[in-house]
Design an enzyme around this catalytic site. Sequence first.
Site, mmCIF file in Angstrom:
data_model
loop_
_atom_site.group_PDB
_atom_site.id
_atom_site.type_symbol
_atom_site.label_atom_id
_atom_site.label_comp_id
_atom_site.label_asym_id
_atom_site.label_seq_id
_atom_site.Cartn_x
_atom_site.Cartn_y
_atom_site.Cartn_z
ATOM 1 N N GLY A 65 0.587 -1.054 0.134
ATOM 2 C CA GLY A 65 -0.123 -0.398 -0.193
ATOM 3 C C GLY A 65 1.521 1.432 -0.535
ATOM 4 O O GLY A 65 2.574 1.107 0.579
ATOM 5 N N ASP A 66 -0.069 2.794 -0.335
ATOM 6 C CA ASP A 66 0.779 3.666 -0.034
ATOM 7 C C ASP A 66 1.925 4.069 -1.519
ATOM 8 O O ASP A 66 2.994 4.868 -1.270
ATOM 9 C CB ASP A 66 0.939 3.678 1.627
ATOM 10 C CG ASP A 66 -0.078 3.623 1.631
ATOM 11 O OD1 ASP A 66 -0.521 4.481 2.188
ATOM 12 O OD2 ASP A 66 1.055 3.071 3.016
ATOM 13 N N LYS A 124 -0.382 5.474 -5.936
ATOM 14 C CA LYS A 124 -2.074 4.725 -6.576
ATOM 15 C C LYS A 124 -2.626 6.122 -6.827
ATOM 16 O O LYS A 124 -3.029 6.732 -8.249
ATOM 17 C CB LYS A 124 -3.017 4.272 -5.838
ATOM 18 C CG LYS A 124 -2.109 2.407 -5.337
ATOM 19 C CD LYS A 124 -2.584 2.114 -5.124
ATOM 20 C CE LYS A 124 -3.197 1.816 -3.698
ATOM 21 N NZ LYS A 124 -2.219 1.663 -2.672
ATOM 22 N N GLY A 173 -5.619 5.868 1.690
ATOM 23 C CA GLY A 173 -5.610 6.968 1.808
ATOM 24 C C GLY A 173 -4.587 7.631 0.267
ATOM 25 O O GLY A 173 -3.408 7.175 0.141
ATOM 26 N N HIS A 174 -5.141 7.935 -0.804
ATOM 27 C CA HIS A 174 -4.802 8.438 -1.627
ATOM 28 C C HIS A 174 -4.360 9.558 -1.697
ATOM 29 O O HIS A 174 -5.701 10.226 -2.222
ATOM 30 C CB HIS A 174 -5.361 7.395 -2.922
ATOM 31 C CG HIS A 174 -6.389 5.619 -3.143
ATOM 32 N ND1 HIS A 174 -6.510 5.102 -3.649
ATOM 33 C CD2 HIS A 174 -5.421 5.378 -1.614
ATOM 34 C CE1 HIS A 174 -6.264 4.112 -3.189
ATOM 35 N NE2 HIS A 174 -5.960 4.119 -2.543
ATOM 36 N N THR A 227 -6.027 -0.343 10.575
ATOM 37 C CA THR A 227 -6.274 0.721 10.597
ATOM 38 C C THR A 227 -7.409 2.177 11.065
ATOM 39 O O THR A 227 -7.998 3.029 11.520
ATOM 40 C CB THR A 227 -6.645 1.278 9.251
ATOM 41 O OG1 THR A 227 -7.932 0.748 8.841
ATOM 42 C CG2 THR A 227 -5.986 1.513 7.954
ATOM 43 N N GLN A 274 -4.566 -0.585 -1.173
ATOM 44 C CA GLN A 274 -3.983 -1.254 -0.354
ATOM 45 C C GLN A 274 -3.102 -1.635 -1.268
ATOM 46 O O GLN A 274 -2.978 -0.996 -2.042
ATOM 47 C CB GLN A 274 -4.863 -2.501 -0.282
ATOM 48 C CG GLN A 274 -5.442 -1.661 1.180
ATOM 49 C CD GLN A 274 -6.504 -1.609 0.988
ATOM 50 O OE1 GLN A 274 -7.646 -1.972 0.217
ATOM 51 N NE2 GLN A 274 -6.976 -0.197 1.224
HETATM 52 P P1 GDP Z 1 -1.626 5.834 -2.026
HETATM 53 O O1 GDP Z 1 -2.104 5.386 -0.602
HETATM 54 O O2 GDP Z 1 -0.636 4.485 -2.792
HETATM 55 O O3 GDP Z 1 -1.786 7.066 -3.247
HETATM 56 O O4 GDP Z 1 0.067 6.299 -1.595
HETATM 57 P P2 GDP Z 1 -0.737 7.638 -0.526
HETATM 58 O O5 GDP Z 1 -0.997 8.786 -0.962
HETATM 59 O O6 GDP Z 1 -0.939 7.148 0.338
HETATM 60 O O7 GDP Z 1 0.583 7.890 -0.117
HETATM 61 C C1 GDP Z 1 2.140 8.170 -1.019
HETATM 62 C C2 GDP Z 1 2.937 9.957 -0.993
HETATM 63 O O8 GDP Z 1 4.289 9.670 -1.601
HETATM 64 C C3 GDP Z 1 1.628 10.686 -0.940
HETATM 65 O O9 GDP Z 1 2.246 11.460 -0.397
HETATM 66 C C4 GDP Z 1 1.832 11.370 -2.476
HETATM 67 O O10 GDP Z 1 1.982 12.479 -2.715
HETATM 68 C C5 GDP Z 1 3.332 10.898 -2.317
HETATM 69 N N1 GDP Z 1 4.229 10.776 -3.707
HETATM 70 C C6 GDP Z 1 3.444 9.745 -5.251
HETATM 71 N N2 GDP Z 1 5.002 9.659 -6.132
HETATM 72 C C7 GDP Z 1 5.617 10.693 -5.776
HETATM 73 C C8 GDP Z 1 7.018 10.376 -5.975
HETATM 74 O O11 GDP Z 1 7.722 10.481 -7.196
HETATM 75 N N3 GDP Z 1 7.884 11.688 -4.793
HETATM 76 C C9 GDP Z 1 7.273 11.965 -3.972
HETATM 77 N N4 GDP Z 1 8.329 12.612 -3.504
HETATM 78 N N5 GDP Z 1 6.470 11.897 -3.435
HETATM 79 C C10 GDP Z 1 5.358 11.333 -4.033
HETATM 80 P P1 IMO Z 2 -3.937 2.351 0.386
HETATM 81 O O1 IMO Z 2 -5.057 2.585 0.114
HETATM 82 C C1 IMO Z 2 -0.942 0.635 3.637
HETATM 83 C C2 IMO Z 2 -2.666 -1.779 6.084
HETATM 84 C C3 IMO Z 2 -3.250 -1.666 7.541
HETATM 85 C C4 IMO Z 2 -3.052 -2.944 8.075
HETATM 86 C C5 IMO Z 2 -3.876 -4.367 7.543
HETATM 87 C C6 IMO Z 2 -5.066 -4.165 7.881
HETATM 88 O O2 IMO Z 2 -3.475 3.967 0.664
HETATM 89 O O3 IMO Z 2 -2.724 2.068 0.087
HETATM 90 P P2 IMO Z 2 -7.453 -2.384 7.956
HETATM 91 O O4 IMO Z 2 -7.707 -1.097 8.433
HETATM 92 O O5 IMO Z 2 -7.595 -2.272 5.912
HETATM 93 O O6 IMO Z 2 -8.175 -3.630 8.442
HETATM 94 O O7 IMO Z 2 -5.945 -2.555 8.314
HETATM 95 O O8 IMO Z 2 -3.578 -3.686 6.046
HETATM 96 N N1 IMO Z 2 -3.361 -1.405 5.327
HETATM 97 C C7 IMO Z 2 -2.742 -0.215 4.221
HETATM 98 N N2 IMO Z 2 -1.347 0.052 4.452
HETATM 99 N N3 IMO Z 2 -2.271 1.662 2.580
HETATM 100 C C8 IMO Z 2 -3.152 1.294 2.517
HETATM 101 O O9 IMO Z 2 -4.387 1.964 1.895
HETATM 102 C C9 IMO Z 2 -3.694 0.562 3.697
HETATM 103 N N4 IMO Z 2 -4.988 0.161 4.054
HETATM 104 C C10 IMO Z 2 -5.223 -1.356 4.667
HETATM 105 O O10 IMO Z 2 -2.677 -0.593 8.148
HETATM 106 O O11 IMO Z 2 -1.347 -3.182 8.359
HETATM 107 MG MG MG Z 3 -2.964 5.693 1.400
#
Ligand code: GDP
Ligand code: IMO
Ligand code: MG
Length: 436
Positions: free
Chosen positions: A12-13, A16, A40-41, A130, A225
């Site tokens: 995750g994170d 995306k 959290g996107h 979460t 995720q």
């Molecule tokens: P998601 O859950 O896959 O949508 O990712 P998140 O938003 O939770 O976390 C990704 C973080 O990295 C966010 O704060 C984005 O703004 C940041 N981000 C995405 N691409 C880049 C990149 O190429 N460089 C940097 N420095 N930050 C990025």
């Molecule tokens: P995005 O879409 C990162 C993790 C939680 C925990 C496990 C189970 O932003 O990438 P849950 O609340 O789903 O039952 O938690 O999954 N988790 C994530 N980690 N990014 C996420 O979403 C996540 N959604 C759930 O931290 O370890």
């Molecule tokens: Mg995220």
Amino acid sequence: MSNIVIVGMQWGDEGKGKIVDLLTEFADVVVRVQGGNNAGHTVVVGDETIVLHLIPSGALYREKTCVIGNGVVVDPQVLLQEIDELRKRGHFLDDRQLLISEDAHLIMPYHRRIDLARERMKGEGKIGTTGRGIGPAYEDKVAREGIRFGDLLDDQIFRGKLETILPMKNRYLDTCLQDQGFDLDAMFQEYRGYGQRLKKFAANISVFVDRQIKQGRPILFEGAQGTHLDVDHGTYPFVTSSNTIAGGACTGAGVGPTRINEVIGVSKAYTTRVGGGPFPTELNDAVGEKIRQRGREFGATTGRPRRCGWLDIPLLKDAIRLSGITGIALTKMDVLSEFETIRICTAYRHRGRRIEEVPSSIPVLKESEPVYEDHPGWKAELRKARTFEDLPLKARDYVRRIEELTETEVTLVSVGEKRDETILRRNPFRQGPGRP
Ligand code: GDP
Ligand code: IMO
Ligand code: MG
């Protein structure tokens, strides 16, 4: 015309949100297919940063339709807050921008309370969820005790369901989890109100998506995720409760696999994880801390510090196989700019034996040591690079080595959080899979 699925390749994170926002320019419809507000996107456009939890990451384009598919678990309270928040900022003003599947299951207050109480009881062995009620909501769906968005729109059906389900939940909370139950009338009135506000968005999503496909409108399916949080294929039980791989787009939007043309997997140039569970390349040292600070690796949903480590190729190869990934979007390359040496884990070693795939057994994975190869860092800022050739040679070598190890093209390189801080080597909506 292309219909493209975006999935996370790690835990995750991966970024995306940024990739979906970027590619929405070329699509007409963006569909969230699974997960809930555990996601959290983050989308950064100009000086504005928006974190989306339930609404698809195409929300910042006025003329595109955002769809919440049947595979998503919807917390109506959170969804309404999110709509209000977007509108306050001048986005998402037209009601026609959102459709919600009547079949999507609801996250109810008892789901949240059960999630939190169970984590408390597990103590050290907790998953680190979460706390949004995701697991309990999916459990009820599979147990056929869930309440669907469509149910909420009919007072009689909704009340009838609550009358059956809530006493059972209250008993479970009281006797098993030593927690408080809920009042039925208050819950009915509160949720009925949410239903009234959300009614206008209700739709049959499978039919809608099919119609769009027939009209040749390109669709982006947005996964939440990441692959290794998949309930079947992830590091179970340290996973979420849905199928996060590309197949989740088919079940989560009611679309057949033959309608999907491409799958783009998003991976950071290193690895992070939030919550518990094994993480072979984790760095509990100054290097890990430096990645966390430079990458601002703190959860977009819960604010928790993310665990950080080097890129793990076995994780990526598994993701490619499980989702049929045709191209990688490699994000956060800029974060690695200051490092003298950058490591890539090419395989694991377990009790002297080399393993190429992520083992299913958690004890084996926990005991597995990463096998590293070292790459010289490029020690230069990348944020201004807009073509692959703009990247320093060592950064290009790093990307090429990832392509070699994964046998998959890196379609896109991201060098910053903003939309334009991107190198799009091939536009998947314009050119099919293959070399850029
Ligand atoms: P998601 O859950 O896959 O949508 O990712 P998140 O938003 O939770 O976390 C990704 C973080 O990295 C966010 O704060 C984005 O703004 C940041 N981000 C995405 N691409 C880049 C990149 O190429 N460089 C940097 N420095 N930050 C990025
Ligand atoms: P995005 O879409 C990162 C993790 C939680 C925990 C496990 C189970 O932003 O990438 P849950 O609340 O789903 O039952 O938690 O999954 N988790 C994530 N980690 N990014 C996420 O979403 C996540 N959604 C759930 O931290 O370890
Ligand atoms: Mg995220």
